[in-house]
Design an enzyme around this catalytic site. Structure first.
Site, short mmCIF file in Angstrom:
data_model
loop_
_atom_site.label_atom_id
_atom_site.label_comp_id
_atom_site.label_asym_id
_atom_site.label_seq_id
_atom_site.Cartn_x
_atom_site.Cartn_y
_atom_site.Cartn_z
N GLY A 216 0.79 -1.29 0.39
CA GLY A 216 0.24 -0.01 0.29
C GLY A 216 1.06 1.35 0.12
O GLY A 216 1.59 0.87 -0.46
N SER A 217 0.02 2.25 0.88
CA SER A 217 1.54 3.79 0.40
C SER A 217 2.39 3.58 1.35
O SER A 217 3.29 4.73 1.25
CB SER A 217 0.09 4.80 1.16
OG SER A 217 -1.07 4.96 0.50
N THR A 218 2.47 3.13 2.00
CA THR A 218 3.84 2.56 2.34
C THR A 218 6.01 2.60 0.80
O THR A 218 6.39 3.09 1.35
CB THR A 218 4.34 1.57 3.60
OG1 THR A 218 4.31 0.78 2.78
CG2 THR A 218 3.92 1.73 5.09
N LYS A 220 4.72 4.67 -1.40
CA LYS A 220 5.27 5.69 -1.71
C LYS A 220 6.28 6.55 -1.23
O LYS A 220 6.55 6.86 -1.71
CB LYS A 220 4.22 6.53 -1.21
CG LYS A 220 2.78 5.87 -1.78
CD LYS A 220 1.04 6.91 -1.60
CE LYS A 220 0.25 6.75 -1.86
NZ LYS A 220 -1.15 7.45 -0.76
#
Length: 482
Positions: A216-218, A220
């Site tokens: 997920g957004s980790t 990013k």
């Protein structure tokens, strides 16, 4: 007739030579491998009567051999079994070994070539064979905090010392009690194994190092690292960040979690995009950078490589040839991006260590029964993932996430924390994965942590990295820093 006899004699000699060569090869080159096989009953019977070395954290034994009055001379015990089970593994007569018990087996049972001199001394002095002890890098307080923090949730925690790569904590839940598998009551062992195998929550899985999940957004952080390293972006560069991002080749847009633009603007800076975990902004960045740049950056953090051979760790992966919509999804840690919690802890640790990713390790040293050091692990650099300048920029952006954005529950009073949340969607049938990865203190990092919650007993809408995973990260970091 004589020629036929000669041919037969030559054939017999060739077969004898082949047999001798094979026997020599097995004795010289494969004896340790064959002796170490879980299904070698003769060796197993013999080894169960060896005083197997302890697995230690400092001077504390988390696995040890106690004298036994049954047909085996020693009973393997695990004083805090479930807390350390993903690390120690088990030593079972029926089901072999796992974890450190498997991968350090020859050292623990005393048969390793490095212990040959010690075995000679034991023979001369008529003493029974003794195994070496294996000291781990774990921090007992951090491990306890990780296990307690996970509680009844299904998930994993990994903590790393950024400057060295030492594993400070590695916990997974649900866990199991290795004492039940090490028992000499084989009927009870068999029953315990069947129960573990039938458990739908799979408590024997090592979710920290041997299972991969959508980060997920980790992820990013990896996309931001690629952007800053490209020279096209700074933390203040504005990105395309609408509520919905149209994607090529599809009518399905990329959307933000709240269906709004980022920070009240369709052009948020990279810092603000990370603060609010803006999908459309990082999807836009991924489309501009292209898949190869993201893949190369991920590889510099350790994706595509197996880590922690002590636990037979598996590799994390970035997709091989994604199209443009898939690239945008990959840039936010979705599509086919897969990562272990260990890998995401390495990403945070690499940023914390001025861009240098250290090789993670769990075994600190091996010592004989008389405390003579046989081997000791030294820190080793794995990759320079980003420059120190880019690492400093990423650190500032991650500090902003914890101070002002989605990671506020990871804050520690008096200590500046740098972090990133993540909530990874999979399918409508299952809840999202909640992530948080962080390091602290931001100006002199001593610990980097990744927390992954696979499932928890909360409503689907309440599942988020900042809400579920960040408090656990905080507790683990406090256990080390306080």
């Amino acid at each position: 007739m004589n020629s036929a006899i000669r041919r037969l004699a030559v054939a017999a000699m060739v077969l004898m030579l082949a047999l001798m060569a094979n026997s020599t090869y097995l004795q010289a080159f494969r004896s340790n491998e064959l002796n170490g096989r879980n299904d070698n009953k003769r060796v197993r019977d013999s080894q169960f009567s060896v005083d197997r070395g302890a697995i230690l954290i400092g001077n504390k034994a988390i696995a040890k051999s106690d004298p036994s009055s049954d047909r085996f001379k020693y009973q393997r015990t695990y004083p805090e079994g479930p807390v350390y089970a993903p690390v120690t593994g088990y030593y079972s007569y029926l089901f072999g070994r796992a974890g450190i018990e498997l991968n350090q087996n020859s050292e623990l049972n005393g048969s390793d070539p490095s212990l040959a001199f010690r075995r000679i001394i034991d023979v001369i002095s008529n003493r029974p064979q003794q195994g070496a002890s294996v000291t781990l890098t774990l921090n007992a307080k951090a491990q306890q905090a990780a296990y307690k923090g996970l509680g009844d949730k299904k998930g994993a925690v990994v903590a790393i010392e950024p400057k060295t790569g030492k594993i400070l904590a590695l916990a997974t839940t649900p866990s199991y009690d290795p004492n039940q598998l090490a028992s000499h009551d084989l009927s009870k062992v068999s029953a315990a194994w069947k129960k573990l195998e039938a458990d739908p929550d799979k408590p024997t899985l090592n979710r920290a190092a041997r299972e991969t999940y959508p980060p997920g957004s980790t992820f990013k952080l990896v996309t931001a690292a690629a952007a800053l390293s490209s020279g096209k972006y700074t933390p203040e560069t504005k990105t395309n960040s609408p509520a919905e991002l149209p994607l090529p080749q599809t009518t399905t847009p990329l959307v933000n979690e709240d269906r709004k633009n980022c920070g009240g603007s369709n052009e948020a800076t990279l810092t603000i995009a990370l603060r609010y975990s803006c999908n459309t902004a990082f999807g836009s960045v991924g489309l501009e950078l292209k898949a190869d740049a993201l893949r190369e950056q991920a590889a510099k953090f350790g994706f595509g490589e197996r880590h922690l051979p002590e636990l037979s760790g598996v590799a994390s992966a970035f997709p091989g040839d994604p199209n443009e919509p898939q690239t945008a999804q990959s840039a936010i840690g979705q599509f086919d991006v897969r990562a272990t919690p260990l890998q995401m802890a390495m990403v945070a640790a690499g940023i914390a260590n001025k861009g240098e990713v250290m090789k993670p390790y769990l075994v600190q040293s091996v010592k004989t029964a008389n405390l003579k050091t046989v081997s000791e692990t030294k820190p080793e650099s794995l990759h320079q993932a980003v420059t120190p300048e880019v690492a400093a920029q990423l650190t500032g952006m991650m500090v902003d996430v914890v101070k002002n954005g989605t990671g506020k529950k990871g804050q520690i009073d008096g200590i500046e924390v740098a972090g990133k949340t993540g909530t990874a969607q999979t399918s409508p049938e299952r809840p999202p994965f909640a992530w948080f990865t962080a390091f602290a203190p931001a100006n002199d990092p001593q610990i980097a942590v990744a927390v992954m919650i696979e499932s928890a007993d909360v409503a689907r809408n309440d599942i988020a990295g900042g809400a579920l995973a960040a408090p656990i990260s905080k507790a683990v970091m406090e256990a080390v820093l306080r």
